[in-house]
Design an enzyme around this catalytic site. Structure first.
Site: not given
Ligand code: SAH
Length: 374
Positions: A90, A103, A110, A117, A170, A201, A224, A300, A343
């Site tokens: 997506e 995005c 992943c 996530c 990732e 990210s 983080l 989310n 996200c």
């Molecule tokens: N693997 C990379 C790129 C993915 S970015 C990373 O971890 O940064 C996607 C962003 O959305 C990340 O910050 C991830 O932690 C966040 N994310 C993942 N699941 C989520 C959720 N259920 N609700 C809100 N944010 C979420």
């Protein structure tokens, strides 16, 4: 048959050189493909006819094939793109008053298995190729009518002004293809975006953060999500390999070359898990030596997850605790959640090859409010 979307400027120049063609030919073709969004060699009118004939037999410009095209009530648009073998990824376009952000996904699924996530819950299939990564920007540009016209000067205006590698996967675990795609995003003959407007990210792949700093130091966001190793080990299992101390040291090193003088920390707020004021205080201590901004993302929800979103009041308290210490802290607006584009909601279609999951997670059906344009 090679797909020219797989080449950045250097590799395209090398491919042309192997056919006795000069570097400026590669630049011309790069412009046609990426600036003007052209996939038909006959339209590349300033390229010699003989070369166009060679290109037509040896090469193609094969963009992604959209399976679904949905628009949310807030204007967020999501494409589900076919990547073969019944897999799909997506891409999400988020329009705002003063910018448009795309995005982009980097992998089919992943492998990191972050507990909150939905992409991680689906397992991992494979890395995307360079063509499949940059193809998302190429496709969105064309569909959004954002391609440039040959002969018309660059006004500097861009429908897609920012790219974030925050979709599925990732990016730093698919390093080479991500870097080639980033080079195209920055290349003046391709998309010409500034390094400040392209963000990678990462969940914290320390050695790759160091490599990125040397290769293409774009803006860096680090997921983080926890103030202590104990909690982060649970939420982001990669932390067991690269614990917080090493991750923060890598962030500090990155700042030597970063296009901005801060790192963005993403922090998913999960009710009762990491959203207490004590967590905020511990975070402040943790990041004391790293110039940073925080981007809080209220969790989310997605089907099958036991976590909950904190109340708005709790989000505000957490934000204030960080801001009182003079850390710029924003709360990420939820965009496109009625089409599962927010996200952590990107699921695509992933055939898990890691066999971690005996039952395949099926992505939620698309709600009826969307407009289908596919
Ligand atoms: N693997 C990379 C790129 C993915 S970015 C990373 O971890 O940064 C996607 C962003 O959305 C990340 O910050 C991830 O932690 C966040 N994310 C993942 N699941 C989520 C959720 N259920 N609700 C809100 N944010 C979420």
């Amino acid at each position: 048959m090679v797909n020219l979307l797989d080449f950045d400027a250097d590799s395209l120049t090398a491919w042309f050189a192997a056919r006795g063609e000069k570097p400026f030919r590669a630049r011309q073709v790069l412009r046609w493909i990426h600036r003007f969004g052209v996939d038909n060699f006959e339209q590349m009118t300033d390229v010699a006819k003989s070369l166009r004939a060679i290109l037509a037999t040896d090469a193609e410009v094969r963009g992604p094939v959209p399976i679904r095209d949905s628009t949310a009530t807030d204007g967020t648009r999501k494409w589900l793109l076919d990547v073969g073998s019944t897999n799909a990824v997506e891409t999400v376009f988020i329009p705002e008053a003063n910018r448009g952000t795309l995005c982009i996904s980097s992998q089919v699924g992943c492998a990191l298995e972050c507990s909150f996530c939905s992409t991680g819950k689906q397992g991992f299939n494979r890395n995307l190729s360079t063509a499949e990564i940059i193809g998302q920007l190429w496709h969105a540009n064309r569909v959004l009518g954002a391609v440039k016209q040959p002969g018309v000067g660059d006004s500097g205006e861009r429908v897609i002004s920012n790219v974030v590698m925050m979709g599925m996967g990732e990016p730093l675990a698919n390093y080479d293809n991500t870097v080639a795609a980033l080079r195209l995003m920055l290349d003046d003959n391709a998309y010409g975006l500034s390094r400040r407007r392209v963000t990678v990210s990462t969940a914290g792949m320390v050695p790759a953060i160091d490599r990125l700093r040397e290769d293409v130091p774009v803006a860096l966001a680090v997921s983080l999500h926890a103030p202590t190793d104990a909690l982060r080990d649970e939420l982001v299992p990669l932390n067991r390999k690269y614990p917080l101390k090493e991750l923060l040291a890598a962030c500090q090193r990155y700042l030597d070359k970063a296009p901005r003088d801060f790192i963005t920390f993403e922090y998913v707020l999960i009710a009762g898990v990491n959203d207490r004021e004590a967590d905020a205080r511990a975070l402040l201590k943790l990041v004391r030596d790293v110039p940073c901004k925080f981007n809080l993302i209220p969790f989310n929800p997605f089907p099958g997850s036991a976590y909950r979103k904190p109340a708005a009041e709790q989000v505000r308290r957490f934000q204030e605790a960080l801001m009182q210490a003079d850390i710029v802290t924003t709360v990420r607006k939820t965009r496109g959640d009625d089409i599962d584009a927010a996200c952590g909601q990107l699921a695509g279609q992933v055939k898990d090859r890691t066999r971690r999951h005996s039952v395949q997670v099926i992505s939620r059906q698309t709600p009826q409010t969307e407009e289908l344009n596919a």
